[in-house]
Write a protein that holds these residues in place. Structure first.
Motif, mmCIF file in Angstrom:
data_model
loop_
_atom_site.group_PDB
_atom_site.id
_atom_site.type_symbol
_atom_site.label_atom_id
_atom_site.label_comp_id
_atom_site.label_asym_id
_atom_site.label_seq_id
_atom_site.Cartn_x
_atom_site.Cartn_y
_atom_site.Cartn_z
ATOM 1 N N ALA A 90 18.861 -0.760 -37.253
ATOM 2 C CA ALA A 90 18.826 -0.358 -36.015
ATOM 3 C C ALA A 90 17.323 -0.288 -35.527
ATOM 4 O O ALA A 90 17.159 -0.450 -34.435
ATOM 5 N N THR A 91 16.424 -0.428 -36.443
ATOM 6 C CA THR A 91 14.895 -0.380 -35.801
ATOM 7 C C THR A 91 14.779 -1.813 -35.034
ATOM 8 O O THR A 91 13.892 -2.004 -34.373
ATOM 9 N N GLU A 92 15.526 -2.697 -35.722
ATOM 10 C CA GLU A 92 15.046 -4.162 -35.235
ATOM 11 C C GLU A 92 15.622 -4.308 -33.576
ATOM 12 O O GLU A 92 14.736 -4.978 -32.875
ATOM 13 N N ALA A 93 16.585 -3.684 -33.317
ATOM 14 C CA ALA A 93 16.944 -3.657 -31.787
ATOM 15 C C ALA A 93 15.845 -2.958 -31.021
ATOM 16 O O ALA A 93 15.519 -3.549 -29.956
ATOM 17 N N ARG A 94 15.368 -1.875 -31.577
ATOM 18 C CA ARG A 94 14.253 -1.305 -30.761
ATOM 19 C C ARG A 94 12.888 -1.943 -30.683
ATOM 20 O O ARG A 94 12.164 -1.579 -29.801
ATOM 21 N N ASP A 95 12.547 -2.232 -31.687
ATOM 22 C CA ASP A 95 11.036 -2.976 -32.126
ATOM 23 C C ASP A 95 11.037 -4.403 -31.784
ATOM 24 O O ASP A 95 9.754 -4.711 -31.117
ATOM 25 N N SER A 96 12.005 -5.172 -31.827
ATOM 26 C CA SER A 96 11.773 -6.503 -31.418
ATOM 27 C C SER A 96 12.198 -7.160 -30.115
ATOM 28 O O SER A 96 11.769 -7.933 -29.585
ATOM 29 N N ILE A 97 13.432 -6.494 -29.745
ATOM 30 C CA ILE A 97 13.994 -7.007 -28.464
ATOM 31 C C ILE A 97 13.361 -6.663 -27.287
ATOM 32 O O ILE A 97 13.216 -7.625 -26.344
ATOM 33 N N PRO A 98 12.760 -5.655 -27.147
ATOM 34 C CA PRO A 98 11.936 -5.275 -25.866
ATOM 35 C C PRO A 98 10.841 -6.336 -25.778
ATOM 36 O O PRO A 98 10.722 -6.860 -24.474
ATOM 37 N N PRO A 99 9.821 -6.559 -26.575
ATOM 38 C CA PRO A 99 8.868 -7.507 -26.365
ATOM 39 C C PRO A 99 9.477 -8.904 -26.304
ATOM 40 O O PRO A 99 8.937 -9.650 -25.607
ATOM 41 N N LEU A 100 10.324 -9.383 -27.098
ATOM 42 C CA LEU A 100 10.871 -10.564 -26.939
ATOM 43 C C LEU A 100 11.464 -10.837 -25.628
ATOM 44 O O LEU A 100 11.305 -12.076 -24.899
ATOM 45 N N CYS A 101 12.202 -9.925 -24.982
ATOM 46 C CA CYS A 101 12.834 -10.185 -23.559
ATOM 47 C C CYS A 101 11.827 -10.100 -22.668
ATOM 48 O O CYS A 101 11.669 -10.895 -21.589
ATOM 49 N N GLU A 102 10.791 -9.248 -22.747
ATOM 50 C CA GLU A 102 9.960 -9.120 -21.685
ATOM 51 C C GLU A 102 8.693 -10.455 -21.714
ATOM 52 O O GLU A 102 8.451 -11.090 -20.434
ATOM 53 N N GLN A 103 8.587 -11.267 -22.579
ATOM 54 C CA GLN A 103 7.549 -12.181 -22.930
ATOM 55 C C GLN A 103 8.404 -13.318 -22.415
ATOM 56 O O GLN A 103 7.703 -14.380 -22.088
ATOM 57 N N LEU A 104 9.997 -13.600 -22.655
ATOM 58 C CA LEU A 104 10.457 -14.482 -22.472
ATOM 59 C C LEU A 104 11.072 -14.527 -20.896
ATOM 60 O O LEU A 104 11.969 -15.078 -20.727
ATOM 61 N N GLY A 105 11.028 -13.261 -20.164
ATOM 62 C CA GLY A 105 11.673 -13.158 -18.967
ATOM 63 C C GLY A 105 13.217 -12.878 -18.793
ATOM 64 O O GLY A 105 13.781 -13.344 -17.879
ATOM 65 N N VAL A 106 13.476 -12.327 -20.028
ATOM 66 C CA VAL A 106 14.973 -12.155 -20.153
ATOM 67 C C VAL A 106 15.425 -10.874 -19.633
ATOM 68 O O VAL A 106 14.801 -9.755 -20.169
ATOM 69 N N THR A 107 16.388 -10.604 -18.798
ATOM 70 C CA THR A 107 16.849 -9.223 -18.224
ATOM 71 C C THR A 107 17.948 -8.948 -18.872
ATOM 72 O O THR A 107 18.305 -8.036 -19.481
ATOM 73 N N GLU A 108 19.331 -9.915 -18.693
ATOM 74 C CA GLU A 108 20.509 -9.767 -19.296
ATOM 75 C C GLU A 108 20.486 -10.907 -20.364
ATOM 76 O O GLU A 108 20.130 -11.830 -20.226
ATOM 77 N N PHE A 109 21.593 -10.565 -21.283
ATOM 78 C CA PHE A 109 21.736 -11.339 -22.654
ATOM 79 C C PHE A 109 23.069 -11.246 -23.036
ATOM 80 O O PHE A 109 23.669 -10.094 -22.994
ATOM 81 N N VAL A 110 23.379 -12.127 -23.970
ATOM 82 C CA VAL A 110 24.474 -11.881 -24.811
ATOM 83 C C VAL A 110 23.867 -11.780 -26.313
ATOM 84 O O VAL A 110 22.945 -12.804 -26.625
ATOM 85 N N ALA A 111 24.367 -10.934 -27.068
ATOM 86 C CA ALA A 111 23.684 -10.764 -28.651
ATOM 87 C C ALA A 111 24.653 -11.281 -29.555
ATOM 88 O O ALA A 111 25.884 -11.002 -29.474
ATOM 89 N N CYS A 112 24.191 -12.147 -30.403
ATOM 90 C CA CYS A 112 24.982 -12.946 -31.344
ATOM 91 C C CYS A 112 24.069 -12.932 -32.726
ATOM 92 O O CYS A 112 23.109 -13.278 -32.694
ATOM 93 N N GLY A 113 24.734 -12.675 -33.686
ATOM 94 C CA GLY A 113 24.236 -12.456 -35.011
ATOM 95 C C GLY A 113 24.975 -12.619 -36.107
ATOM 96 O O GLY A 113 26.394 -12.698 -36.134
ATOM 97 N N HIS A 114 24.404 -13.435 -37.155
ATOM 98 C CA HIS A 114 25.035 -13.741 -38.409
ATOM 99 C C HIS A 114 24.919 -12.752 -39.607
ATOM 100 O O HIS A 114 23.587 -12.355 -39.568
ATOM 101 N N SER A 115 25.702 -12.284 -40.163
ATOM 102 C CA SER A 115 25.571 -11.603 -41.291
ATOM 103 C C SER A 115 24.971 -10.136 -40.966
ATOM 104 O O SER A 115 25.546 -9.562 -39.961
ATOM 105 N N VAL A 116 23.679 -9.797 -41.571
ATOM 106 C CA VAL A 116 23.304 -8.691 -41.277
ATOM 107 C C VAL A 116 22.722 -8.625 -39.793
ATOM 108 O O VAL A 116 22.287 -7.797 -39.007
#
Length: 263
Positions: A90-116
């Motif tokens: 759960a904390t991965e979504a809160r801690d990593s995705i906001p700075p990732l999106c901000e610094q790469l200029g991402v507003t909307e996205f598709v979330a895709c993950g393997h295993s965990v």
């Protein structure tokens, strides 16, 4: 490099600053970048490099920018300053995705993950319902199943061979032992036994595609069924184990492209 049948894709590397350290990220951008980008979440021993050629081909097939990153403690990202917490999915979504999106200029996205990483994609879709346009899981776990634990116990025994740890170090360097322990000791901990994605799944508002191999050694078909129930499509891939995007890459790419084209 793309094959003659693939559209050209531009690759760019990124350093993402977060409160706990710097993350390594990479993006693949096709010439016809038509819709919300796809963010990839790797598995418990994974990294950007271990996705191999899949992100490039995914970008070419879907005409979408694809972004992959090494979680803190993995691959070319900084070492993790602590042990992995039991709520790490759960904390991965809160801690990593906001700075990732901000610094790469991402507003909307598709979330895709393997295993965990699929669980992290679910948590991301739940935390950002206005921004997540679609959710795709590949061989994801939705709860702690005995088959999952048995597979981890077997892998833990295999990693008693120093040669196997050395192979892991090719991708994680001196962090390899931390990566291995973060996987095995967290999942096998009694405190993790009651973990599920149920609360996050109840908050998902976007279309869902859950892909799973019929021979997955780390989880039964109960996982994609739970992830997709009332939300989208659960698809069981024939003669496929825990890494469908490597074992059945063309089938996975076709399934994702068709799903996204139908949105």
């Amino acid at each position: 490099m793309p094959t003659p049948n693939e559209a050209p894709v531009t690759e760019t590397e990124w350093s993402i600053r977060t409160a706990k350290g710097t993350l390594y990220a990479k993006s693949w951008v096709p010439e016809a970048d038509l819709a919300a980008p796809i963010i990839l979440f790797h598995d418990s021993l994974g990294s950007v490099d271990l996705w191999r050629g899949f992100p490039q081909r995914l970008a070419s097939e879907t005409n979408r920018r694809v972004i992959a990153y090494d979680r803190l403690g993995f691959g070319r990202s900084d070492a993790h300053p602590e042990q992995l917490a039991l709520n790490f999915v759960a904390t991965e979504a809160r801690d990593s995705i906001p700075p990732l999106c901000e610094q790469l200029g991402v507003t909307e996205f598709v979330a895709c993950g393997h295993s965990v990483g699929g669980g992290m994609a679910v948590e991301t879709a739940a935390h950002f319902p206005e921004r997540c346009r679609a959710l795709i899981t590949i061989a994801a776990q939705a709860f702690v199943e005995e088959r999952t634990l048995a597979g981890i116990r077997d892998a833990k025994r295999d990693f008693q061979d120093p040669a196997n740890v050395a192979r892991l170090a090719r991708y994680h360097g001196e962090k390899a032992r931390w990566v291995l322990d973060a996987w095995t000791e967290t999942w096998l901990s009694p405190g993790f036994a009651d973990w599920t994605l149920d609360r996050a799944l109840a908050m998902v508002r976007c279309p869902v595609l859950s892909l799973h191999g019929d021979r997955d050694e780390y989880g039964s078909s109960a996982h994609p069924e739970r992830i997709a129930a009332g939300r989208g499509i659960a698809r069981l891939l024939p003669d496929t184990g825990h890494v469908p995007h490597r074992e059945q890459e063309a089938l996975v790419l076709d399934a994702i492209r068709s799903f996204l084209d139908g949105l």
